[in-house]
Scaffold this active site. Structure first.
Site, PDB file in Angstrom:
ATOM      1  N   LEU A 141      23.532  26.727  35.907  1.00  0.00           N
ATOM      2  CA  LEU A 141      24.426  26.308  37.141  1.00  0.00           C
ATOM      3  C   LEU A 141      25.469  27.465  37.745  1.00  0.00           C
ATOM      4  O   LEU A 141      25.741  28.445  36.998  1.00  0.00           O
ATOM      5  CB  LEU A 141      25.379  25.232  36.721  1.00  0.00           C
ATOM      6  CG  LEU A 141      24.390  23.732  36.307  1.00  0.00           C
ATOM      7  CD1 LEU A 141      25.538  23.056  35.658  1.00  0.00           C
ATOM      8  CD2 LEU A 141      23.976  23.262  37.642  1.00  0.00           C
ATOM      9  N   ASP A 142      25.984  27.305  38.899  1.00  0.00           N
ATOM     10  CA  ASP A 142      26.904  28.451  39.458  1.00  0.00           C
ATOM     11  C   ASP A 142      28.315  28.260  38.659  1.00  0.00           C
ATOM     12  O   ASP A 142      28.284  27.126  37.970  1.00  0.00           O
ATOM     13  CB  ASP A 142      27.240  28.230  40.794  1.00  0.00           C
ATOM     14  CG  ASP A 142      25.924  28.422  41.718  1.00  0.00           C
ATOM     15  OD1 ASP A 142      25.027  29.138  41.338  1.00  0.00           O
ATOM     16  OD2 ASP A 142      25.809  27.924  42.620  1.00  0.00           O
ATOM     17  N   GLY A 143      29.167  29.217  38.758  1.00  0.00           N
ATOM     18  CA  GLY A 143      30.122  29.094  38.089  1.00  0.00           C
ATOM     19  C   GLY A 143      31.170  28.038  38.477  1.00  0.00           C
ATOM     20  O   GLY A 143      31.846  27.471  37.491  1.00  0.00           O
ATOM     21  N   LYS A 203      23.637  24.468  47.836  1.00  0.00           N
ATOM     22  CA  LYS A 203      24.497  25.171  48.820  1.00  0.00           C
ATOM     23  C   LYS A 203      23.914  25.701  50.140  1.00  0.00           C
ATOM     24  O   LYS A 203      24.464  25.659  51.130  1.00  0.00           O
ATOM     25  CB  LYS A 203      25.504  26.389  48.013  1.00  0.00           C
ATOM     26  CG  LYS A 203      26.237  25.823  47.001  1.00  0.00           C
ATOM     27  CD  LYS A 203      27.178  26.800  45.977  1.00  0.00           C
ATOM     28  CE  LYS A 203      27.907  26.288  45.054  1.00  0.00           C
ATOM     29  NZ  LYS A 203      28.265  26.949  43.958  1.00  0.00           N
TER      30      LYS A 203
END
Ligand code: URA
Length: 241
Positions: A101-103, A187
């Site tokens: 997962l992204d930060g 996104k």
């Protein structure tokens, strides 16, 4: 267990690499070179690769973690705190992440030392649904639902995304189900409409749902029922019971 299965459970080798390691005579059982992957092994034998013991102290482990924002989905990072830093040091050894997962994304993250299991979950062909809660800067509309269902062209990869299901929950919030996991996929999909994702949270991966009792930063082992779900029938709904 069969020797080839035992070797391909490790995160660093896929099945083809395991065949090559065996053919090259790099694997020994109790000191004897073994080239036959079908050979049955037991817990009392010493399996070595290039003279390094492989199995001692490495029982398979499967964890779910509620990823908070601000930690990166990596096992090492010279600059940032990683998800592994949320675990006590003794629990970290050998773990890798099954689906990053992204930060700034929160939610369900799976950690394991079983490479075969994580590959099964993350291979594009597995088509395992991943469900995300999304909040956006601009209002959403029916055109998003239709476009996501048709697929969006990603120029970098030169492909059209798999049909995705978007359920509108409010003017700026939705639940999105993807059956693939491309780089920054959510996104980029909303980016198609020049709409910025302001909050992203993963609820589930295939049959495994984030345990609602886990606070951000907390983790627990997968229950036997959850593990059986992913091993036997990834498409089934699964509870922690
Ligand atoms: N898609 C994204 O854009 N970010 C994530 O963290 C996961 C899916």
């Amino acid at each position: 267990m069969r020797l080839d299965r035992f070797l391909s459970k490790r995160p660093d080798f896929n099945r083809q690499q395991v065949r090559q390691l065996l053919l090259a005579g790099r694997v020994t059982i109790d000191g004897q070179t073994e080239r036959d992957g079908l050979r049955e092994i037991n817990a009392f034998q010493r399996i070595e690769l290039d003279g390094q013991a492989l199995q001692e102290g490495h029982p398979a482990r499967y964890l779910m973690l509620h990823k908070p924002t601000g930690v990166v989905s990596a096992t090492h990072d010279p600059q940032h705190r990683t998800v592994l830093d949320l675990l006590p040091e003794a629990a970290r050894e050998g773990l890798h992440i099954a689906g990053r997962l992204d930060g700034n994304t929160t939610g369900l993250l799976l950690l394991t030392n079983d490479g075969q299991w994580s590959r099964r979950l993350t291979l594009p062909g597995s088509k395992l649904p991943k469900v995300y809660q999304v909040e956006t800067a601009e209002p959403l509309g029916a055109e998003y639902v239709a476009t996501f269902a048709r697929g969006i062209y990603f120029a970098f990869e030169d492909l059209v995304t798999q049909p995705a299901h978007l359920e509108l929950l409010g003017s700026n919030s939705a639940r999105l189900t993807l059956v693939e996991g491309r780089y920054h996929q959510v996104k980029r999909m909303f980016g198609h409409f020049r709409n910025r994702v302001t909050r992203l949270h993963r609820e589930s991966i295939g049959p495994i749902r984030l345990d609602p009792t886990l606070q951000p930063g907390e983790y627990r082992p997968l229950s036997a029922a959850e593990l059986a779900c992913t091993l036997e029938n990834p498409a089934a709904h699964c509870t922690g019971a």
